[in-house]
Enzyme design. Structure first.
Site, PDB file in Angstrom:
ATOM      1  N   HIS A   1      12.754  -2.638   1.925  1.00 32.84           N
ATOM      2  CA  HIS A   1      12.397  -1.620   2.819  1.00 32.84           C
ATOM      3  C   HIS A   1      13.072  -0.665   1.429  1.00 32.84           C
ATOM      4  CE1 HIS A   1       9.298  -3.559   4.747  1.00 32.84           C
ATOM      5  NE2 HIS A   1      10.418  -4.415   5.188  1.00 32.84           N
TER       6      HIS A   1
ATOM      7  N   TYR B   1      10.926   9.104   1.315  1.00 30.19           N
ATOM      8  CA  TYR B   1      11.079   8.949   0.412  1.00 30.19           C
ATOM      9  C   TYR B   1      11.601   8.560  -0.576  1.00 30.19           C
ATOM     10  CZ  TYR B   1       7.853   5.873   3.627  1.00 30.19           C
ATOM     11  OH  TYR B   1       7.537   5.251   4.649  1.00 30.19           O
TER      12      TYR B   1
ATOM     13  N   ALA C   1       3.355  -0.911   5.043  1.00 36.97           N
ATOM     14  CA  ALA C   1       2.428  -1.280   6.316  1.00 36.97           C
ATOM     15  C   ALA C   1       2.041  -2.386   6.739  1.00 36.97           C
ATOM     16  CB  ALA C   1       1.837  -0.097   6.244  1.00 36.97           C
TER      17      ALA C   1
ATOM     18  N   GLU D   1      12.367  -9.832   2.017  1.00 37.33           N
ATOM     19  CA  GLU D   1      11.845  -8.755   2.434  1.00 37.33           C
ATOM     20  C   GLU D   1      12.382  -7.974   2.169  1.00 37.33           C
ATOM     21  OE1 GLU D   1      10.621  -9.067   6.249  1.00 37.33           O
ATOM     22  OE2 GLU D   1      10.032  -6.503   6.501  1.00 37.33           O
TER      23      GLU D   1
ATOM     24  N   PRO E   1       0.738  -0.713  -0.234  1.00 36.90           N
ATOM     25  CA  PRO E   1      -0.369   0.267   0.359  1.00 36.90           C
ATOM     26  C   PRO E   1       0.700   1.736   0.112  1.00 36.90           C
ATOM     27  CG  PRO E   1       0.115  -1.208   1.923  1.00 36.90           C
ATOM     28  CD  PRO E   1       0.365  -2.379   1.088  1.00 36.90           C
ATOM     29  N   ASN E   2       0.594   2.407  -1.071  1.00 37.35           N
ATOM     30  CA  ASN E   2       0.941   3.326  -0.614  1.00 37.35           C
ATOM     31  C   ASN E   2       2.329   3.676  -1.102  1.00 37.35           C
ATOM     32  OD1 ASN E   2      -1.523   5.138   0.769  1.00 37.35           O
ATOM     33  ND2 ASN E   2      -0.461   3.964   2.903  1.00 37.35           N
TER      34      ASN E   2
ATOM     35  N   ASN F   1       8.088  -5.654  -1.193  1.00 33.42           N
ATOM     36  CA  ASN F   1       7.919  -4.540   0.028  1.00 33.42           C
ATOM     37  C   ASN F   1       6.454  -4.443   0.195  1.00 33.42           C
ATOM     38  OD1 ASN F   1       7.676  -2.777   1.433  1.00 33.42           O
ATOM     39  ND2 ASN F   1       8.940  -1.378  -0.352  1.00 33.42           N
TER      40      ASN F   1
ATOM     41  N   ARG G   1      13.129   4.162  12.293  1.00 30.43           N
ATOM     42  CA  ARG G   1      12.633   4.745  12.509  1.00 30.43           C
ATOM     43  C   ARG G   1      11.085   4.302  13.538  1.00 30.43           C
ATOM     44  NH1 ARG G   1       9.844   4.983   6.865  1.00 30.43           N
ATOM     45  NH2 ARG G   1       8.408   6.273   7.350  1.00 30.43           N
TER      46      ARG G   1
ATOM     47  N   ARG H   1       4.438  12.117  -2.995  1.00 30.34           N
ATOM     48  CA  ARG H   1       4.670  12.818  -1.600  1.00 30.34           C
ATOM     49  C   ARG H   1       5.112  12.728  -0.455  1.00 30.34           C
ATOM     50  NH1 ARG H   1       0.383  13.509  -4.226  1.00 30.34           N
ATOM     51  NH2 ARG H   1      -1.644  12.751  -3.493  1.00 30.34           N
TER      52      ARG H   1
HETATM   53  O1  CA2 Z   1      10.504   2.077   3.776  1.00 31.36           O
HETATM   54  C1  CA2 Z   1       9.916   1.094   3.250  1.00 31.36           C
HETATM   55  O2  CA2 Z   1      10.193   0.649   1.921  1.00 31.36           O
HETATM   56  C2  CA2 Z   1       8.552   0.740   3.827  1.00 31.36           C
HETATM   57  O3  CA2 Z   1       7.935  -0.736   3.458  1.00 31.36           O
HETATM   58  C3  CA2 Z   1       7.809   2.073   3.054  1.00 31.36           C
HETATM   59  C4  CA2 Z   1       5.836   1.547   4.134  1.00 31.36           C
HETATM   60  C5  CA2 Z   1       6.514   1.780   5.166  1.00 31.36           C
HETATM   61  O4  CA2 Z   1       5.663   1.417   5.944  1.00 31.36           O
HETATM   62  C6  CA2 Z   1       7.376   0.910   5.996  1.00 31.36           C
HETATM   63  O5  CA2 Z   1       7.008   0.884   7.270  1.00 31.36           O
HETATM   64  C7  CA2 Z   1       8.378   0.803   5.550  1.00 31.36           C
HETATM   65  C8  CA2 Z   1       5.220   3.226   3.569  1.00 31.36           C
HETATM   66  C9  CA2 Z   1       5.460   3.225   2.331  1.00 31.36           C
HETATM   67  C10 CA2 Z   1       4.668   4.466   1.619  1.00 31.36           C
HETATM   68  O6  CA2 Z   1       5.050   4.972   0.537  1.00 31.36           O
HETATM   69  C11 CA2 Z   1       4.885   6.342   0.322  1.00 31.36           C
HETATM   70  C12 CA2 Z   1       5.171   7.172  -0.434  1.00 31.36           C
HETATM   71  C13 CA2 Z   1       5.259   8.538  -0.840  1.00 31.36           C
HETATM   72  C14 CA2 Z   1       4.259   8.572   0.089  1.00 31.36           C
HETATM   73  C15 CA2 Z   1       3.385   8.392   1.629  1.00 31.36           C
HETATM   74  C16 CA2 Z   1       3.754   7.190   1.566  1.00 31.36           C
END
Ligand code: CA2
Length: 144
Positions: A99, A22, A76, A97, A9-10, A73, A106, A17
């Site tokens: 990230h 990121y 969340a 896995e 997700p996201n 990946n 974090r 964003r």
């Molecule tokens: O660091 C990573 O790759 C994560 O999997 C990214 C996830 C986070 O929940 C994990 O703890 C670590 C979040 C992905 C959301 O990506 C966004 C990208 C742009 C704006 C908002 C969120």
């Protein structure tokens, strides 16, 4: 060699964003880098993203017999999903896995991964390069 990349997700928002967290690279940019590395190593790539937990579960289940390695990946869902963990364990394909960020540096809730115990290993904290390193790790898993 067939590698299935799954994004949770996201991750479709990458580059659009929160660039301070990121970066400015989009998921399409990442896919292009993965394909470039895979081509050099002779691997085929399927690269997918979904915001739905159940869709990830279905894709993991369907991977058996079609892919040699899964790279995920789970975003969340990494920290919450017993369903993903059960699917990875049930299917039994080697799963890596990954990230972008160093989840251990974090918030505390990101330190726990429910899928880590059923994955072959983790690659975290190298930004886009986590994905490229995962191609190399996948080829290594297949060849050894
Ligand atoms: O660091 C990573 O790759 C994560 O999997 C990214 C996830 C986070 O929940 C994990 O703890 C670590 C979040 C992905 C959301 O990506 C966004 C990208 C742009 C704006 C908002 C969120």
């Amino acid at each position: 060699m067939k590698i299935l990349f799954l994004n949770g997700p996201n991750l479709n928002l990458l580059g659009q964003r929160e660039p301070e967290v990121y970066g400015r690279t989009t998921l399409a940019d990442i896919e292009a880098k993965v394909r470039e590395r895979a081509k050099k190593l002779g691997a085929d790539i399927d690269f997918r993203q979904t915001n739905l937990e159940g869709e990830l579960v279905s894709w993991i289940q369907e991977a058996k017999g079609h892919f040699d390695v899964i790279v995920i990946n789970a975003a969340a869902y990494t920290h919450t999903s017993v369903a993903l963990r059960d699917a990875i364990a049930a299917v039994g394909l080697p799963t890596i896995e990954i990230h972008l960020s160093n989840v251990h540096a974090r918030e505390e809730f990101r330190h726990k991964s429910l899928i880590a115990p059923v994955c072959r290993g983790q690659i975290v904290g190298f930004g886009v390069n986590s994905y490229v390193l995962a191609v190399e790790a996948s080829v290594n898993v297949i060849e050894t």
